[in-house]
Design an enzyme around this catalytic site. Structure first.
Site, PDB file in Angstrom:
ATOM      1  CE  LYS A 111      -4.253  -1.958   1.772  1.00 27.76           C
ATOM      2  NZ  LYS A 111      -5.187  -2.101   2.885  1.00 27.76           N
ATOM      3  CE  LYS A 192      -9.107  -9.371  -1.455  1.00 25.37           C
ATOM      4  NZ  LYS A 192     -10.394  -8.773  -1.111  1.00 25.37           N
ATOM      5  CE  LYS A 195     -14.181  -3.464   2.872  1.00 28.07           C
ATOM      6  NZ  LYS A 195     -13.002  -2.742   3.317  1.00 28.07           N
TER       7      LYS A 195
HETATM    8  P1  ATP Z   1      -9.901  -3.864   0.701  1.00 24.25           P
HETATM    9  O1  ATP Z   1      -9.712  -3.854  -0.768  1.00 24.25           O
HETATM   10  O2  ATP Z   1     -10.187  -2.524   1.297  1.00 24.25           O
HETATM   11  O3  ATP Z   1      -8.855  -4.660   1.454  1.00 24.25           O
HETATM   12  P2  ATP Z   1     -11.675  -6.143   0.921  1.00 24.25           P
HETATM   13  O4  ATP Z   1     -12.769  -6.326  -0.058  1.00 24.25           O
HETATM   14  O5  ATP Z   1     -10.468  -7.013   0.803  1.00 24.25           O
HETATM   15  O6  ATP Z   1     -11.304  -4.607   0.915  1.00 24.25           O
HETATM   16  P3  ATP Z   1     -11.601  -6.377   3.786  1.00 24.25           P
HETATM   17  O7  ATP Z   1     -12.216  -5.306   4.650  1.00 24.25           O
HETATM   18  O8  ATP Z   1     -10.110  -6.394   3.623  1.00 24.25           O
HETATM   19  O9  ATP Z   1     -12.307  -6.303   2.352  1.00 24.25           O
HETATM   20  O10 ATP Z   1     -12.069  -7.789   4.297  1.00 24.25           O
HETATM   21  C1  ATP Z   1     -13.255  -8.015   5.046  1.00 24.25           C
HETATM   22  C2  ATP Z   1     -13.492  -9.519   5.122  1.00 24.25           C
HETATM   23  O11 ATP Z   1     -13.921 -10.011   3.844  1.00 24.25           O
HETATM   24  C3  ATP Z   1     -12.235 -10.319   5.462  1.00 24.25           C
HETATM   25  O12 ATP Z   1     -12.615 -11.368   6.344  1.00 24.25           O
HETATM   26  C4  ATP Z   1     -11.773 -10.866   4.134  1.00 24.25           C
HETATM   27  O13 ATP Z   1     -11.057 -12.088   4.267  1.00 24.25           O
HETATM   28  C5  ATP Z   1     -13.104 -11.084   3.409  1.00 24.25           C
HETATM   29  N1  ATP Z   1     -12.941 -10.952   1.958  1.00 24.25           N
HETATM   30  C6  ATP Z   1     -12.526  -9.845   1.300  1.00 24.25           C
HETATM   31  N2  ATP Z   1     -12.522 -10.049  -0.010  1.00 24.25           N
HETATM   32  C7  ATP Z   1     -12.945 -11.322  -0.217  1.00 24.25           C
HETATM   33  C8  ATP Z   1     -13.148 -12.129  -1.385  1.00 24.25           C
HETATM   34  N3  ATP Z   1     -12.937 -11.646  -2.593  1.00 24.25           N
HETATM   35  N4  ATP Z   1     -13.592 -13.403  -1.226  1.00 24.25           N
HETATM   36  C9  ATP Z   1     -13.828 -13.891   0.010  1.00 24.25           C
HETATM   37  N5  ATP Z   1     -13.649 -13.190   1.148  1.00 24.25           N
HETATM   38  C10 ATP Z   1     -13.217 -11.911   1.049  1.00 24.25           C
HETATM   39 MG    MG Z   2      -8.694  -6.738   2.062  1.00 28.10          MG
END
Ligand code: ATP
Ligand code: MG
Length: 326
Positions: A111, A192, A195
């Site tokens: 990051k 993946k 968000k």
């Molecule tokens: P960012 O891009 O901000 O990291 P993110 O989508 O990865 O956002 P997080 O807040 O990091 O979301 O993760 C929240 C929860 O969702 C965690 O338990 C993470 O393991 C799960 N998670 C995130 N993305 C996925 C995905 N694509 N598939 C399954 N689980 C996910």
């Molecule tokens: Mg994440």
């Protein structure tokens, strides 16, 4: 009963990956596990942020979690910044963490490499995450691969603190959620679903309307083989669609592959399954959001309970480290 903790950072929009990989397993576990669910609003400040967005999303995330089945009577449900113990303990834990340890975190390297101005909090947030975990004597932290290193750091910090200053913290461990550990982006299935994706075209957001969800699924990237098959390494797009279908319907991706011929049929089935999974959540969200007082009351009560627990733990850590009578 083991205690399990999960946080959601209110940056970006919650999506199907978050739902299948994190929210649904936590909700299902509430009956048999002592569960802590929190909105990690402090973590949203580690990157460039808009204050109004953080405020709006904190309430939106809380409402969505309740809509998805988080039950404040059965779990501890709170916003991180409402409980001062998180930041109090953060500082104490910084005093048992090396600069080199923090700098080695892969998430920090990734990051910080993408930005010109790096906030100090981006370096130290894994220590705040350790505080989130240790504050509640958490046994299990369900995480995807990307957060495994941070849980490892929390373990190291807990062990070190306990060794130096006397038994104070439960040493947590990372656990992998059973299904759907990694749902991929529909338009770039090598990444993946996230968000923070640069475009929302491949992200199935929890609050997307049903026709938007359908359109995104129908436009998902596949491959040129023309026949449905499950092979995540070689055929990430089609395999991801099968994984989504499996996670939404409780099936097995390999077995489901045999039930479809052409991609169009598979996509129709995926779209139906995604809409069936997310529509009830979205409808409950809209009902709850119409009068936010219910959500605000749940957060107020949750913070009050959490402040008690956290306060006791912080006093114990302060005594151990030399700030209060031992
Ligand atoms: P960012 O891009 O901000 O990291 P993110 O989508 O990865 O956002 P997080 O807040 O990091 O979301 O993760 C929240 C929860 O969702 C965690 O338990 C993470 O393991 C799960 N998670 C995130 N993305 C996925 C995905 N694509 N598939 C399954 N689980 C996910
Ligand atoms: Mg994440």
């Amino acid at each position: 009963m083991a205690r399990r903790l999960t946080g959601f950072t209110p940056s970006g929009d919650l999506h199907l990956g978050n739902h299948l990989g994190a929210i649904a397993p936590i909700v299902a576990g509430q009956a048999t596990t002592d569960t802590v669910i929190f909105i990690s609003d402090l973590h949203a400040l580690t990157l460039e942020h808009d204050p109004a967005e953080v405020r709006r999303r904190t309430l939106e995330f809380a409402t969505l979690l309740l809509a998805a089945g988080a039950d404040p009577d059965r779990c501890l449900f709170l916003v991180q910044s409402h409980v001062p113990g998180h930041t109090e303990l953060h500082y104490l834990l910084e005093c048992v963490t090396g600069y080199g340890e923090a700098r080695r975190m892969i998430q920090f390297k990734e990051k910080s490499g993408r930005q010109e101005r790096v906030r100090m909090s981006l370096l130290t947030y894994p220590i705040l995450m350790a505080a989130d975990i240790l504050l509640y004597d958490t046994d299990e932290v369900p995480v995807g691969e990307d957060q495994g290193q941070h849980v490892e750091l929390a373990r190291d910090i807990a062990q070190r603190f306990n060794t130096r200053y006397g038994p104070t913290f439960t040493v947590p461990r990372a656990v992998t959620p059973p299904v759907a550990a990694r749902i991929m982006d529909l338009t770039s299935p090598g990444d993946k679903m996230s968000k923070s994706a640069p475009s929302a075209a491949g992200t199935l957001r929890l609050l997307d309307e049903p026709d938007v969800l359908r359109r995104k699924v129908m436009r998902a990237v596949t491959d040129t083989e023309g026949v449905v098959g499950y092979d995540p390494a070689r055929r990430p797009g089609v395999s991801n669609l099968l994984a989504v279908l499996a996670a939404c319907t409780g099936g097995e991706p390999e077995r489901l592959a045999g039930e479809f011929g052409r991609y169009g049929e598979l996509k129709e089935a995926v779209a139906d399954a995604v809409v069936a999974t997310l529509t009830p959540v979205r409808e409950r969200y809209l009902r709850l959001a119409a009068d936010p007082r219910h959500v605000q009351e749940a957060l107020r009560a949750g913070a009050e309970r959490a402040r008690d627990l956290a306060g006791t733990k912080v006093r114990r850590a302060k005594a151990a480290i030399g700030l209060l009578p031992g």
